[in-house]
Design an enzyme around this catalytic site. Sequence first.
Site, PDB file in Angstrom:
ATOM      1  N   SER A  72     -16.502   6.788   0.456  1.00 33.23           N
ATOM      2  CA  SER A  72     -17.059   8.508  -0.200  1.00 33.23           C
ATOM      3  C   SER A  72     -18.891   8.534   0.697  1.00 33.23           C
ATOM      4  O   SER A  72     -19.779   7.542   0.123  1.00 33.23           O
ATOM      5  CB  SER A  72     -17.314   9.216  -1.192  1.00 33.23           C
ATOM      6  OG  SER A  72     -15.831   9.384  -2.290  1.00 33.23           O
ATOM      7  N   ASP A 125      -8.287   0.706 -11.968  1.00 32.99           N
ATOM      8  CA  ASP A 125      -9.502   0.298 -10.907  1.00 32.99           C
ATOM      9  C   ASP A 125     -10.349  -0.310 -11.866  1.00 32.99           C
ATOM     10  O   ASP A 125     -11.194   0.366 -13.023  1.00 32.99           O
ATOM     11  CB  ASP A 125     -10.689   1.958 -10.373  1.00 32.99           C
ATOM     12  CG  ASP A 125     -11.085   1.816  -9.451  1.00 32.99           C
ATOM     13  OD1 ASP A 125     -11.278   0.428  -8.467  1.00 32.99           O
ATOM     14  OD2 ASP A 125     -12.107   2.200  -9.196  1.00 32.99           O
ATOM     15  N   HIS A 126     -11.238  -0.812 -10.939  1.00 33.34           N
ATOM     16  CA  HIS A 126     -12.327  -2.004 -11.814  1.00 33.34           C
ATOM     17  C   HIS A 126     -12.267  -2.760 -12.710  1.00 33.34           C
ATOM     18  O   HIS A 126     -12.355  -2.479 -14.104  1.00 33.34           O
ATOM     19  CB  HIS A 126     -13.470  -1.539 -11.740  1.00 33.34           C
ATOM     20  CG  HIS A 126     -13.996  -1.395 -10.240  1.00 33.34           C
ATOM     21  ND1 HIS A 126     -14.324  -2.533  -9.374  1.00 33.34           N
ATOM     22  CD2 HIS A 126     -13.895  -0.233  -9.532  1.00 33.34           C
ATOM     23  CE1 HIS A 126     -15.428  -2.508  -8.674  1.00 33.34           C
ATOM     24  NE2 HIS A 126     -14.890  -0.899  -8.337  1.00 33.34           N
TER      25      HIS A 126
END
Length: 283
Positions: free
Chosen positions: A210, A81-82
């Site tokens: 989220s 991720d990233h």
Amino acid sequence: MLVTGKEILEDAHKNNYAVGAFNVNNMEIVQAIIEAAEETNSPVILQASQGGLKYAGIEYIAALGKVAARNAKVPVALHLDHGTDFDQVMLCIRHGFTSVMIDGSRFEFEENVAITKKVVEVAHAVGVSVEAELGKIGGTEDNVTVDEREATFTDPEEAKKFVEETNVDSLAIAVGTAHGLYKGEPKLDFDRIKEIKEITNIPLVLHGSSGVPDESIKKAVSLGINKINIDTDLRVAFTNAIKDFLEKNPDNIDPRKILGPAREAMKEAVVEKMKLFGSAGRA
């Protein structure tokens, strides 16, 4: 079973649902996610952020992910991720990650295209799928921070050109979400999601999910979001369960008894997300 991100997301793209990508930092988090995936018969993406790799070490994260996937009855992808630079992406591929994200969103368009294209060429040559980001998503994801004033929505025409030039497998877009805890209710640009989906025709990714209301998530999925990143909600479930256990059992010093309820709370949170995203029953 360990599969690529592309295998998982192509089916989601074709059948109009989304797959959860959940950030992992330790064994209990991995176990919670896999148990939820098996209980709901859902494909799933285990992903490691900059902070997760720094905390646990790439060897531990890769080993946990691969063991979990090998023993799982559902498709599992192991995703970076990233990823912020070419070398880090290559290191994750070398350690067995089946999907990587190169985040060149901090660069100008042409430089973002160039670094993404370079990663795609190498990753595709060894069967690894690639996610990129266009536009700037606000908030903080471990050590990657974008000020609210610098966050910019993804331009549909730029997205079309970006996908054509890079041959990327999935695209993270900026449409109103942010990393971390929200101070108010996020307002998603649904028209933008719809237009980008129609003009690119590839799996789209929603970061900073989220805290986004369920109805907004459902609508975003119906318009073309196929991968949804969740981290903060799991942290909240994990932390609240530990606080509750220690409040009721202040003298307990057994890590297994402390972390057990936290694992169960995270599993319940993941199950809810999988049902919400529409991935339950799709494995």
